[in-house]
Design a protein around this motif. Structure first.
Motif, short mmCIF file in Angstrom:
data_model
loop_
_atom_site.label_atom_id
_atom_site.label_comp_id
_atom_site.label_asym_id
_atom_site.label_seq_id
_atom_site.Cartn_x
_atom_site.Cartn_y
_atom_site.Cartn_z
N LYS A 55 0.90 -1.16 -0.04
CA LYS A 55 -0.09 -0.06 -0.01
C LYS A 55 0.94 1.24 -0.05
N ASP A 56 0.40 2.19 -0.59
CA ASP A 56 1.18 3.64 -0.52
C ASP A 56 0.88 4.12 1.10
N GLU A 57 1.81 4.87 1.59
CA GLU A 57 1.89 5.33 2.76
C GLU A 57 2.37 6.53 2.90
N THR A 58 2.04 7.33 4.12
CA THR A 58 2.65 8.59 4.57
C THR A 58 3.33 8.40 5.77
N LEU A 59 4.37 8.82 6.02
CA LEU A 59 5.13 8.83 7.36
C LEU A 59 5.30 9.96 7.74
N THR A 60 5.70 10.52 8.96
CA THR A 60 6.11 11.63 9.52
C THR A 60 7.22 11.43 10.36
N ALA A 61 8.28 12.49 10.39
CA ALA A 61 9.26 12.49 11.48
C ALA A 61 9.80 14.00 11.39
N ASP A 62 10.60 14.42 12.45
CA ASP A 62 10.94 15.60 12.48
C ASP A 62 12.17 15.88 11.40
N VAL A 63 13.06 14.95 11.24
CA VAL A 63 13.97 15.06 10.32
C VAL A 63 13.88 13.98 9.52
N VAL A 64 13.94 14.21 8.19
CA VAL A 64 14.15 12.97 7.09
C VAL A 64 15.41 12.96 6.42
N VAL A 65 16.26 11.67 6.50
CA VAL A 65 17.63 11.68 5.98
C VAL A 65 17.64 11.05 4.63
N VAL A 118 11.42 23.25 2.22
CA VAL A 118 11.31 21.84 1.94
C VAL A 118 10.58 21.15 3.00
N THR A 119 9.68 20.43 2.68
CA THR A 119 8.63 19.95 3.80
C THR A 119 8.69 18.18 3.94
N GLY A 120 9.49 17.75 2.98
CA GLY A 120 9.38 16.09 2.73
C GLY A 120 9.94 15.78 1.84
N VAL A 121 9.77 14.25 1.31
CA VAL A 121 10.36 13.76 0.44
C VAL A 121 9.19 12.44 -0.22
N ILE A 122 9.35 12.56 -1.53
CA ILE A 122 8.46 11.23 -2.14
C ILE A 122 9.42 10.26 -2.52
N ALA A 123 9.00 8.95 -2.14
CA ALA A 123 9.81 7.89 -2.35
C ALA A 123 8.93 6.79 -2.89
N THR A 124 9.97 5.73 -3.37
CA THR A 124 9.13 4.41 -3.73
C THR A 124 9.70 3.42 -2.94
N GLY A 125 8.86 2.64 -2.65
CA GLY A 125 9.09 1.16 -1.73
C GLY A 125 9.39 0.14 -2.77
N LYS A 126 10.00 -0.90 -2.30
CA LYS A 126 10.48 -1.81 -3.26
C LYS A 126 9.33 -2.55 -4.20
N THR A 127 8.16 -2.50 -3.72
CA THR A 127 7.28 -3.11 -4.88
C THR A 127 6.37 -1.71 -5.47
N ILE A 167 5.62 6.09 -1.22
CA ILE A 167 5.76 6.70 0.16
C ILE A 167 6.25 7.90 0.30
N THR A 168 5.08 8.74 1.03
CA THR A 168 5.41 10.09 1.27
C THR A 168 5.99 10.53 2.73
N VAL A 169 7.03 11.13 2.92
CA VAL A 169 7.50 11.06 4.07
C VAL A 169 7.69 12.64 4.43
N LYS A 170 6.78 13.07 5.42
CA LYS A 170 6.68 14.39 5.88
C LYS A 170 7.64 14.95 6.76
N ALA A 171 8.53 15.97 6.60
CA ALA A 171 9.59 16.46 7.56
C ALA A 171 8.96 17.65 8.39
N ASN A 172 8.90 17.45 9.77
CA ASN A 172 8.36 18.76 10.33
C ASN A 172 9.50 19.60 10.36
N LYS A 173 10.83 19.15 10.31
CA LYS A 173 11.84 20.05 10.48
C LYS A 173 12.79 20.45 9.44
N GLY A 174 13.19 19.32 8.77
CA GLY A 174 14.09 19.29 7.95
C GLY A 174 14.40 18.11 7.18
N VAL A 175 14.90 18.20 6.00
CA VAL A 175 15.47 17.11 5.08
C VAL A 175 16.88 17.28 4.91
#
Ligand code: ADP
Length: 599
Positions: free
Chosen positions: A140-150, A307-316, A320-328
């Motif tokens: 499934k597509d998903e959205t994650l959130t963290a303060d910092v996304v590396v 900058v507020t996050g990253v758009i990514a692709t999972g293995k399948t 995956i949308t990863v929101k960053a509260n503070k920075g990337v």
């Protein structure tokens, strides 16, 4: 979100995917493979990167009950996922159609081949077990959130993640490969740093000022002075930071190839594995920081100039949308494996097309540079691409190298003649090598470097192993060695005699060499062939000393930070040996801290 140990997570992912794969290739109706085996435990071996990998396979009448690697000489840290994960994936999927682990393909192949052999003994229908399944069901597509996304779990990304977490942030580190480590995990493992005023620094007549001078001048004064200053002034503190988390270094610094001075601190664990042991231990024992493997970042989200996050692709293939509260933090490494980019930016080398190999892991494809460029980041000094004269002729990797102190070796061409100062800058040595017949050199050392055949290099290979595998050559005398490697014996003898005169006088030789210690006069003598290989891309994203990404108009892009090989402008035209691990640790730490605190 549950934090998982990164290796466990990868192993589980491989196992789950492989199981899914089989399920779907069987129409989803049954897990049975229709196989029958002669019950028992069977052992078999296959060649890995460093000798045989031996497995034991236990089967019941219609099931592969267990696969276990009994023995192997593969490099710890680099091969772990293949050695531990593939047996589990085979059992979980009841099939041999499991994925190799990128970056450990030899080890993966060895485990699969040995298991195949053992299952053949058990009477399996191998063709059926080899049937590749359909690609796994899309998660499934998903959205994650963290303060910092590396983005990137190499040395810079892990330093940034840990440092952000230590500064109060929740952290998600995205890694496109099935394992952490990037190039860093197979790096030579030398980290330049001066403990100003310490006994060791005084003994070696070293100082932060000398480290600055050599780094800046070693890059032809093209590096950004402020960034170089930040690098050298925070180097020792970064060693101390790693030590505070349990990382161990050997007591005495040494001179690494192209490092120009004895200030390289060598971790006790082989190659770059000690860094990841340390970071993994931190991640495992803390909440609020995790590594997501097999997740490839595709783009950086820019909203209203921030900058507020990253758009990514999972293995399948799931989004995956990863929101960053503070920075990337972009820490995706270099582009040593991206031939189109190498060719686009190369100015210094005769060619960097596919004929030139690389020491880099397969994921070093410059993704972060493209992602940052898409949000207007400025790129600097992209033409500064570093090669080493020490690549394995087959693979371009640094494995198989006859490691020794710079002072104790010479390089000769296929005529048996020296052609360069072996203590020179990396670019000087490699440009000289390109001009030699076949662009090939022989490293020559003697028993001063290898008093025993069992002495191992950084890749866990003993000189005896290398000789047995035909990757190095041995002679009790120089004449015998010359015959074994096909160079004129009289030339090699004369070359070494001349070199030994300079060792005695300590006077610079015709190539300007000044680093001498012992003469080459004690058999047995050893030789290993080496070629030019792409090692480090010194250009990249422009940052300031706080690791803010700078845009094409010279302005900070809010919320975006970058560290490590993906950045440009620190090393100028030529990076000193031993400065990369310092760079990624120093700037990774700063990026993590600033992203966490919003500086
Ligand atoms: P550095 O030395 O700068 O840390 P490394 O090569 O050690 O560089 O690590 C960079 C890491 O970034 C590698 O593990 C690589 O697989 C990862 N990486 C590269 N591109 C992406 C991407 N698009 N998404 C996620 N991870 C990436």
């Amino acid at each position: 979100m549950n934090k998982q140990h990164v290796f466990t997570r990868a192993i589980r992912t491989i196992a789950v995917l492989a199981a899914l794969f089989l399920l779907f290739s069987c129409g989803g109706s049954s897990r049975s493979t229709g196989q029958t085996y002669k019950p028992g435990t069977y052992t078999a071996s296959a060649k890995g990167y460093h000798g045989d990998v031996t497995v034991a396979v236990k089967v019941t009448k219609n099931k592969i009950a267990a696969v276990r690697v009994l023995e192997h000489g593969e490099t710890p840290g680099i091969s772990d996922l293949a050695i531990n994960g593939i047996p589990k994936a085979i059992v979980a999927s009841q099939s041999l159609a499991v994925d190799s682990v990128s970056g450990a393909s030899f080890s993966s192949k060895a485990v699969i081949t040995a298991t195949t052999e053992a299952l053949t003994q058990a009477g399996a229908d191998i063709d059926k077990l080899m049937v590749a399944g359909q690609s796994a069901k899309k998660e499934k597509d998903e959205t994650l959130t963290a303060d910092v996304v590396v983005i990137g779990a190499g040395g810079a990304g892990m330093a940034a993640g840990v440092s952000a977490h230590q500064n109060g942030a929740t952290v998600i580190i995205l890694e496109k490969m099935p394992k952490v480590g990037g190039n860093t995990i197979s790096a030579g493992g030398a980290m330049n740093a001066v403990d100003e005023g310490s006994e060791t620094a005084l003994k070696n007549k070293d100082s932060v000022a000398l480290h600055f001078k050599q780094t800046y001048e070693g890059g032809d004064k093209k590096g950004d002075e402020e960034l170089v200053k930040t690098l050298v002034e925070n180097a020792w503190d970064s060693v101390a930071w790693l030590q505070s988390m349990g990382m161990k270094f050997l007591p005495d610094p040494f001179t690494v190839t192209g490092g120009l001075w004895p200030r390289a601190h060598k971790p006790v664990d082989p190659v770059g594995t000690g860094f990841f042991k340390t970071y993994n231990a931190y991640i495992e024992s803390n909440k609020g920081i995790e590594v997501r493997l097999n997740v490839k970042a595709d783009s950086i989200i820019l909203e209203n100039g921030k900058v507020t996050g990253v758009i990514a692709t999972g293995k399948t293939g799931n989004k995956i949308t990863v929101k960053a509260n503070k920075g990337v933090v972009v820490a995706t490494g270099g582009f040593g494996q991206n031939i189109a980019m190498r060719q686009e930016f190369n100015k210094a080398w005769p060619t960097l097309d596919e004929s030139v190999k690389s020491t880099n892991h397969p994921g070093a494809t410059g993704d972060g540079i493209a992602m940052a460029k898409a949000v207007n980041a400025q790129l600097v000094q992209m033409e500064n691409i570093q090669l080493l004269p020490l690549g394995d002729p087959e693979t371009g990797s640094l494995s198989g190298n006859i490691e020794t102190d710079v002072e104790k070796r010479i390089f000769v061409n296929t005529e048996g003649k020296r052609f360069v100062d072996e203590g020179a800058r990396r670019d000087t040595m490699t440009l000289a090598l390109f001009k030699q017949p076949g662009a090939k050199l022989w490293i020559i050392v003697d028993a001063h470097s290898y008093p025993q055949g069992t002495k191992k290099n950084n890749f866990n290979e003993s000189i005896d192993d290398l000789v047995a595998a035909g990757r190095a050559f041995k002679g009790e005398t120089l004449e015998e060695l010359a015959k074994n490697i096909g160079v004129p014996p009289e030339n090699l003898v004369a070359t070494v005699a001349d070199f030994n005169k300079h060792v005695a006088s300590k006077k610079p030789d015709a190539f300007g060499r000044t680093l001498f210690s012992e003469p080459l006069d004690k058999g047995p003598f050893y030789a290993g062939a080496r070629i030019p290989t792409v090692h480090h891309t010194m250009g990249g994203i422009k940052i300031d000393k706080e690791t803010h990404v700078i845009d094409v108009n010279g302005q900070i892009i809010p919320g975006l930070y970058a560290a490590g090989e993906v950045t440009g402008g620190i090393h100028g035209t030529n990076r000193l040996g031993g400065n990369a691990l310092t760079d990624i640790t120093v700037f990774g730490r700063i990026a993590g801290k600033n992203a966490a605190t919003g500086k």
